[in-house]
Design a protein around this motif. Structure first.
Motif, mmCIF file in Angstrom:
data_model
loop_
_atom_site.group_PDB
_atom_site.id
_atom_site.type_symbol
_atom_site.label_atom_id
_atom_site.label_comp_id
_atom_site.label_asym_id
_atom_site.label_seq_id
_atom_site.Cartn_x
_atom_site.Cartn_y
_atom_site.Cartn_z
ATOM 1 N N THR A 24 110.711 22.394 -7.995
ATOM 2 C CA THR A 24 109.591 22.326 -8.925
ATOM 3 C C THR A 24 108.399 23.038 -8.313
ATOM 4 N N PHE A 25 107.885 24.033 -9.034
ATOM 5 C CA PHE A 25 106.691 24.768 -8.616
ATOM 6 C C PHE A 25 105.457 24.085 -9.202
ATOM 7 N N TYR A 26 104.466 23.863 -8.370
ATOM 8 C CA TYR A 26 103.145 23.424 -8.813
ATOM 9 C C TYR A 26 102.207 24.598 -8.542
ATOM 10 N N VAL A 27 101.781 25.251 -9.599
ATOM 11 C CA VAL A 27 101.066 26.516 -9.486
ATOM 12 C C VAL A 27 99.694 26.407 -10.147
ATOM 13 N N PRO A 28 98.640 26.862 -9.478
ATOM 14 C CA PRO A 28 97.329 26.885 -10.134
ATOM 15 C C PRO A 28 97.409 27.630 -11.463
ATOM 16 N N THR A 29 96.732 27.095 -12.462
ATOM 17 C CA THR A 29 96.774 27.706 -13.794
ATOM 18 C C THR A 29 96.272 29.137 -13.775
ATOM 19 N N VAL A 30 95.268 29.388 -12.927
ATOM 20 C CA VAL A 30 94.705 30.734 -12.825
ATOM 21 C C VAL A 30 94.833 31.226 -11.392
ATOM 22 N N ILE A 31 95.533 32.343 -11.209
ATOM 23 C CA ILE A 31 95.604 33.024 -9.920
ATOM 24 C C ILE A 31 95.264 34.490 -10.161
ATOM 25 N N TYR A 32 94.237 34.961 -9.477
ATOM 26 C CA TYR A 32 93.841 36.355 -9.604
ATOM 27 C C TYR A 32 94.542 37.187 -8.534
ATOM 28 N N GLY A 33 94.632 38.467 -8.773
ATOM 29 C CA GLY A 33 95.339 39.358 -7.870
ATOM 30 C C GLY A 33 94.769 39.398 -6.471
ATOM 31 N N ASN A 34 93.473 39.092 -6.334
ATOM 32 C CA ASN A 34 92.849 39.132 -5.007
ATOM 33 C C ASN A 34 92.712 37.740 -4.388
ATOM 34 N N ASP A 35 93.317 36.723 -5.018
ATOM 35 C CA ASP A 35 93.250 35.373 -4.462
ATOM 36 C C ASP A 35 94.115 35.256 -3.209
ATOM 37 N N LEU A 36 93.598 34.523 -2.224
ATOM 38 C CA LEU A 36 94.393 34.176 -1.062
ATOM 39 C C LEU A 36 95.301 33.012 -1.455
ATOM 40 N N ILE A 37 96.601 33.140 -1.183
ATOM 41 C CA ILE A 37 97.566 32.120 -1.571
ATOM 42 C C ILE A 37 98.049 31.358 -0.354
ATOM 43 N N ASP A 38 97.932 30.021 -0.397
ATOM 44 C CA ASP A 38 98.584 29.134 0.556
ATOM 45 C C ASP A 38 99.872 28.623 -0.081
ATOM 46 N N LEU A 39 100.850 28.285 0.751
ATOM 47 C CA LEU A 39 102.127 27.776 0.247
ATOM 48 C C LEU A 39 102.519 26.524 1.014
ATOM 49 N N LEU A 40 102.937 25.501 0.281
ATOM 50 C CA LEU A 40 103.471 24.281 0.888
ATOM 51 C C LEU A 40 104.854 24.009 0.319
ATOM 52 N N LEU A 41 105.839 23.899 1.200
ATOM 53 C CA LEU A 41 107.166 23.430 0.820
ATOM 54 C C LEU A 41 107.238 21.932 1.083
ATOM 55 N N LEU A 42 107.867 21.205 0.171
ATOM 56 C CA LEU A 42 107.993 19.756 0.316
ATOM 57 C C LEU A 42 109.453 19.344 0.150
ATOM 58 N N ASN A 43 110.028 18.760 1.197
ATOM 59 C CA ASN A 43 111.340 18.144 1.065
ATOM 60 C C ASN A 43 111.236 16.871 0.224
ATOM 61 N N ASP A 44 112.372 16.419 -0.294
ATOM 62 C CA ASP A 44 112.421 15.204 -1.112
ATOM 63 C C ASP A 44 111.507 15.324 -2.326
ATOM 64 N N GLY A 45 111.715 16.397 -3.065
ATOM 65 C CA GLY A 45 110.921 16.622 -4.270
ATOM 66 C C GLY A 45 111.052 15.525 -5.295
ATOM 67 N N GLN A 46 112.141 14.775 -5.240
ATOM 68 C CA GLN A 46 112.310 13.660 -6.178
ATOM 69 C C GLN A 46 111.270 12.568 -5.939
ATOM 70 N N ASP A 47 110.748 12.480 -4.714
ATOM 71 C CA ASP A 47 109.682 11.517 -4.431
ATOM 72 C C ASP A 47 108.334 12.039 -4.925
ATOM 73 N N VAL A 48 108.141 13.354 -4.841
ATOM 74 C CA VAL A 48 106.911 13.953 -5.363
ATOM 75 C C VAL A 48 106.779 13.658 -6.849
#
Length: 264
Positions: A24-48
């Motif tokens: 499951t991706f949780y993505v900001p509604t608005v991302i501009y081409g020059n935005d700095l992107i952080d990424l977090l992977l989460l194990n046990d997505g069923q708990d999220v």
């Protein structure tokens, strides 16, 4: 401000795991081409999925302007106890025997999928976190891939993971993750956020009136300190009074982790 994030559910056919993996991706509604992107992977997505996670993320995003955070929650399967663990070091019941395949899935299948999905480079921080056994797995994968990951988050981690049964002459030297850290010839460029709850469990192997989950986590910190990591710059320990081994507790402390890992 929950509208600040959108949820995208995907399925990945993994050649390594020989199964379909739900993410499951949780993505900001608005991302501009020059935005700095952080990424977090989460194990046990069923708990999220049991948390009000979109609201948690939206609140966190409101408090920082450095980057936009994308989260990918990976749902565990019935193979969870085989796939989560320490690569190449299954426990005394041979649990974790597929940890190497799971690591390959993360690095060689999931990451390319994420990059294709986002169609934008990830130039910010990259974190890997998880709950319980998923936290052990996240720590192990990040430790062995410090060139990719910047931060690790472990919520109520299964740091008891051991190569010998308690009834078979176990000593603390039999803990697998601690030995991996101590025996490692490298010091990955990582920062660590480790959390326990004072009511995570009731087990107390050594009878010192401190539950094992706290003892084992504190000993991980000691191993990291012996590697010359520093507190508080490199290591943050969060002990939740009354915290239990459940998604409700992890949801309550998630904002603190996000602020530490991805804040301004």
């Amino acid at each position: 401000m929950a509208e600040n994030y959108k949820i995208i559910e995907e399925k990945i056919i993994s050649g390594f795991l020989k199964r379909e993996v739900a993410v499951t991706f949780y993505v900001p509604t608005v991302i501009y081409g020059n935005d700095l992107i952080d990424l977090l992977l989460l194990n046990d997505g069923q708990d999220v999925a049991k948390m009000n996670f979109v609201q948690i993320l939206s609140d966190a995003q409101q408090k920082q302007t450095r980057a936009k955070l994308v989260v990918v929650a990976i749902e565990a399967s019935l193979e969870r106890v085989a796939e989560y663990g320490v690569v190449g070091r299954p426990d005394f019941k041979q649990r974790g025997k597929k940890a190497g395949l799971y690591s390959k899935f993360i690095l060689e299948e999931l990451f390319p999928f994420i990059l294709k999905k986002l169609a934008q480079p990830i130039q910010g921080r990259i974190g890997f976190a998880g709950f319980s056994l998923g936290g052990l797995s996240a720590f192990d994968i990040a430790w062995n891939n410090g060139d990719i990951f910047d931060v690790v988050g472990v919520f109520s981690g299964s740091f008891w993971w051991r190569k010998k049964d308690l009834k078979a002459g176990y000593t603390d030297a039999d803990r697998i993750l601690h030995a991996m850290i101590d025996e490692s010839s490298t010091k990955p460029d990582l920062k660590f956020w480790l959390m326990t709850g004072t009511e995570d469990e009731t087990s107390d192997r050594n009878g010192n009136n401190i539950i094992d989950s706290i003892d084992d986590t504190v000993d991980v910190i000691k191993s990291l300190l012996r590697k010359d990591y520093k507190r508080p710059n490199d290591i943050r320990y969060y002990e939740k009074v009354g915290g239990k081994h459940n998604p409700e507790t992890w949801a309550a402390v998630m904002p603190a982790f996000l602020a530490w890992a991805f804040g301004d």
